[in-house]
Design an enzyme around this catalytic site. Structure first.
Site, PDB file in Angstrom:
ATOM      1  N   GLU A 246       0.813  -1.220   0.000  1.00  0.00           N
ATOM      2  CA  GLU A 246       0.000   0.000   0.000  1.00  0.00           C
ATOM      3  C   GLU A 246       0.846   1.270   0.000  1.00  0.00           C
ATOM      4  O   GLU A 246       0.503   2.256  -0.661  1.00  0.00           O
ATOM      5  CB  GLU A 246      -0.938   0.002   1.215  1.00  0.00           C
ATOM      6  CG  GLU A 246      -2.099  -0.974   1.124  1.00  0.00           C
ATOM      7  CD  GLU A 246      -1.742  -2.386   1.550  1.00  0.00           C
ATOM      8  OE1 GLU A 246      -2.615  -3.272   1.478  1.00  0.00           O
ATOM      9  OE2 GLU A 246      -0.576  -2.611   1.955  1.00  0.00           O
TER      10      GLU A 246
ATOM     11  N   HIS B  76     -10.764  -5.900   9.616  1.00  0.00           N
ATOM     12  CA  HIS B  76     -11.506  -5.671   8.374  1.00  0.00           C
ATOM     13  C   HIS B  76     -12.774  -4.861   8.615  1.00  0.00           C
ATOM     14  O   HIS B  76     -13.685  -4.871   7.792  1.00  0.00           O
ATOM     15  CB  HIS B  76     -11.896  -7.005   7.726  1.00  0.00           C
ATOM     16  CG  HIS B  76     -10.735  -7.843   7.302  1.00  0.00           C
ATOM     17  ND1 HIS B  76     -10.008  -8.608   8.183  1.00  0.00           N
ATOM     18  CD2 HIS B  76     -10.163  -8.036   6.086  1.00  0.00           C
ATOM     19  CE1 HIS B  76      -9.041  -9.239   7.537  1.00  0.00           C
ATOM     20  NE2 HIS B  76      -9.112  -8.907   6.263  1.00  0.00           N
TER      21      HIS B  76
END
Length: 658
Positions: free
Chosen positions: A397, A464
């Site tokens: 990322e 998540h």
């Protein structure tokens, strides 16, 4: 100095000598000025000039170069007027950052230079993005980026090399191995014998070059660069050199053994090259003296220009206006034709129409191409727009966000999809320290949208399910969007992609397939900073966003006697303070509902603002309702306890009875 395979002309050799001499003489001047207290800080490149000068000299002027804070020779070799450099170091208006940053922490499109940030690693990702843009346009250009041996331990170094290798990007990665990362010697930095060996693991061509031999640097790099232009691929180059001064002048050099100085003193690139040119009959003592005289006169002349220049005056309006690139919002009206689609379909449709509208738009993310993304938002995109524009990325990322910044610098728009908003933590640094500060620091926009599938409600657990918008609303320079309805999701996403400033775009994944709406089929936009007044009433103002809006609607449906203004913020940065003010003046009571945990969330700032600006209209304290102060649990009963949905009704009724 060894004879090179390529024999250079006298003109090239003398030009290289002049380019070496100028940064050395500037440094000598700066060291005097530091002792006089006229310059505050200095990172010396003495002994390393051949690298900066050699790399810059083999590049075309329209090819980007990304230096570090020890690469004065890059700036002088690109012929930046010395008065501008001096003004930069002195924080004067004629510099590049309006006094907002120092030394070489700046970029300039005029000279195709992109300066570093102190975190070092993101610089390598920017180079990846710039090179990707050149490759997409099929331009035979390379990008050169510098790093030190210390920064090769950073994760960004490895991510950048891996991405460049996988995508065959024409990036020349230059490692200046001067033996020390500040005071830590290389034996404590890495275990391999040579840093160039790291390229092998990434499938990258690599070389070791004597960084103090300007002829070797120039000739070898010239050959490598030509090959890279014709056959785009990355190259890792380790330049062996030595730092003759401290990390910066205040650091000193006591930690360096004296014998090392003696060993490298005879390898000084300028003395070495001077001896070579003299032996070859190319440079006489008189010519050398004349060159030094001319350069010193140029330095003194430009230093006086900077000294005569008026200092910066602090201007509040200028400071605030420079955080974002000025952007004139272009409104596209929603058409009358619509179809009932889900939240996720609205996101996908907005993306697709933006792709059709902007030929320079790229999307990058994990599994977004053939697989269509974790939530299938980009399903079919790769077949419609091709793999050049719909790019699967490695799991990295940080460097992908940095690459997006590089794409923006080189005339592309990009959307970066975080597979889950939680994973943005590994890309946090380039968002808050690179994208957010880029325009404020040196006037360069960051045309990047980071999409953030977020939120609880599906039993996905602590890695998540976060809704982490508060990480970014705190950071000046970012715009933060958080829609609750399909119509808003599509229109606001189109606006985000149009906006040249960095936008963090939150998409609550629990709304993806649970909420549908009649959404206009055409391309349309919705302006930032305009909240939506979903319901109107007189008893209380309810402020929320994302899933919280739907929880509030359910609560009001279960309590039809409550007359409430329900405000969906839609954008958290910028905020629509005027709509909030008008509502508070009418209802005299406020409750703010957020899915994020309480402390440090957007509700806290809103509550403070209302108390400071609307206190006279309040008949009760502002109430905040949020998730409990724990990470998000996995089991459904624990998640239900965590979320504020069930507590909201109770708190609302208490507020109404105050």
């Amino acid at each position: 100095m060894e004879v090179q395979e390529q024999i250079l002309s006298q003109d090239i050799l003398l030009d290289l000598y002049k380019k070496l001499l100028k940064p050395r003489l500037i440094e000598e001047k700066m060291l005097i000025l530091i002792r006089q207290g006229k310059v505050s800080k200095w990172f010396s490149g003495m002994g390393q000039e051949a690298i900066a000068v050699g790399v810059t000299s083999i590049l075309h002027n329209d090819e980007y170069i990304l230096p570090m804070h020890r690469n004065l020779g890059v700036f002088t070799s690109r012929n930046i007027p010395l008065s501008r450099l001096f003004s930069q170091w002195q924080g004067k208006p004629n510099g590049f950052t309006k006094g907002r940053d120092r030394s070489f922490h700046f970029g300039t499109q005029e000279f195709n230079i992109v300066g570093m940030i102190s975190h070092l690693g993101p610089q390598l990702g920017i180079a990846d993005g710039i090179a990707l843009a050149h490759k997409l346009r099929k331009e035979n250009k390379i990008t050169a980026v510098f790093t030190g041996e210390g920064a090769t331990s950073e994760g960004d170094f490895h991510e950048a090399l891996n991405v460049a290798a996988v995508w065959d990007l024409p990036v020349m990665f230059i490692i200046e191995n001067n033996g020390y990362g500040l005071s830590t010697p290389t034996r404590e930095q890495y275990k391999c014998e040579n840093l160039a060996d790291k390229g092998i693991g990434y499938g990258i061509e690599s070389h070791i070059i004597d960084g103090n031999n300007i002829v070797e640097v120039y000739t070898k790099l010239h050959e490598i660069a030509e090959n890279m232009r014709q056959n785009p691929h990355p190259v890792l180059i380790e330049m062996k050199t030595f730092r003759m001064r401290g990390h910066e002048e205040a650091s000193g050099t006591k930690y360096i053994p004296q014998e090392l100085f003696e060993e490298w003193k005879i390898k000084d690139p300028i003395t070495r090259f001077n001896n070579y040119l003299t032996e070859m009959g190319i440079l006489s003592e008189e010519q050398d003296a004349q060159l030094r005289k001319e350069i010193k006169e140029e330095i003194d002349t430009h230093w006086k220009i900077t000294q005569d220049e008026a200092g910066l005056e602090a201007n509040l309006e200028t400071e605030l206006n420079d955080v974002y690139k000025p952007y004139e919002y272009q409104h596209f009206e929603a058409g009358s034709e619509s179809k009932n689609i889900r939240f996720i379909d609205a996101i996908s449709e907005g993306l697709k129409q933006s792709f059709e509208r902007h030929e320079n738009l790229i999307i990058m993310g994990q599994d977004i191409a053939e697989y269509g993304g974790a939530f299938k938002v980009t399903e079919g995109f790769v077949y419609a727009f091709g793999k050049d524009r719909v790019r699967n990325t490695p799991i990295c990322e940080s460097i992908i966000v940095s690459s997006a910044a590089g794409l923006s610098i080189n005339k592309y728009k990009s959307v970066v999809e975080m597979q889950f908003a939680d994973f943005v933590s590994t890309g946090f640094n380039p968002i808050v320290n690179l994208l957010a500060k880029q325009h404020y620091r040196w006037g360069e926009h960051a045309d990047v949208v980071v999409r953030m599938p977020c939120g609880a409600g599906s039993g996905a657990g602590p890695f998540h399910s976060q809704t982490n918008e508060a990480w970014f609303t705190k950071t000046p320079g970012l715009k933060v969007v958080y829609p609750a309805f399909p119509v808003d999701a599509k229109g606001l996403l189109n606006t985000a992609i149009n906006d040249p400033n960095p936008v963090i775009f939150f998409e609550h994944k629990n709304l993806y397939r649970s909420k549908s709406q009649d959404v206009p089929t055409n391309y349309y936009t919705i302006p930032f900073g305009q909240a939506s007044l979903i319901k109107e009433g007189i008893d209380v103002t309810i402020i929320s966003y994302g899933s919280g809006v739907h929880w509030a609607l359910e609560t009001l449906a279960n309590n039809p006697s409550i007359s409430a203004d329900l405000i969906d913020l839609r954008t958290l940065q910028p905020l629509d303070y005027e709509t909030i003010r008008k509502s508070v003046q009418k209802t005299n009571r406020v409750i703010i509902l957020q899915e994020d945990s309480m402390f440090g969330g957007i509700a806290s700032d809103l509550s403070a603002w209302i108390m400071e600006n609307c206190f006279e209209y309040l008949d009760a304290p502002v109430k905040r309702v949020a998730s409990i102060e724990t990470p998000i649990p996995f089991m459904d009963n624990l998640e239900a306890q965590y979320l504020p949905k069930e507590r909201f009704e109770k708190e609302l009724l208490v507020l109404l009875q105050f």
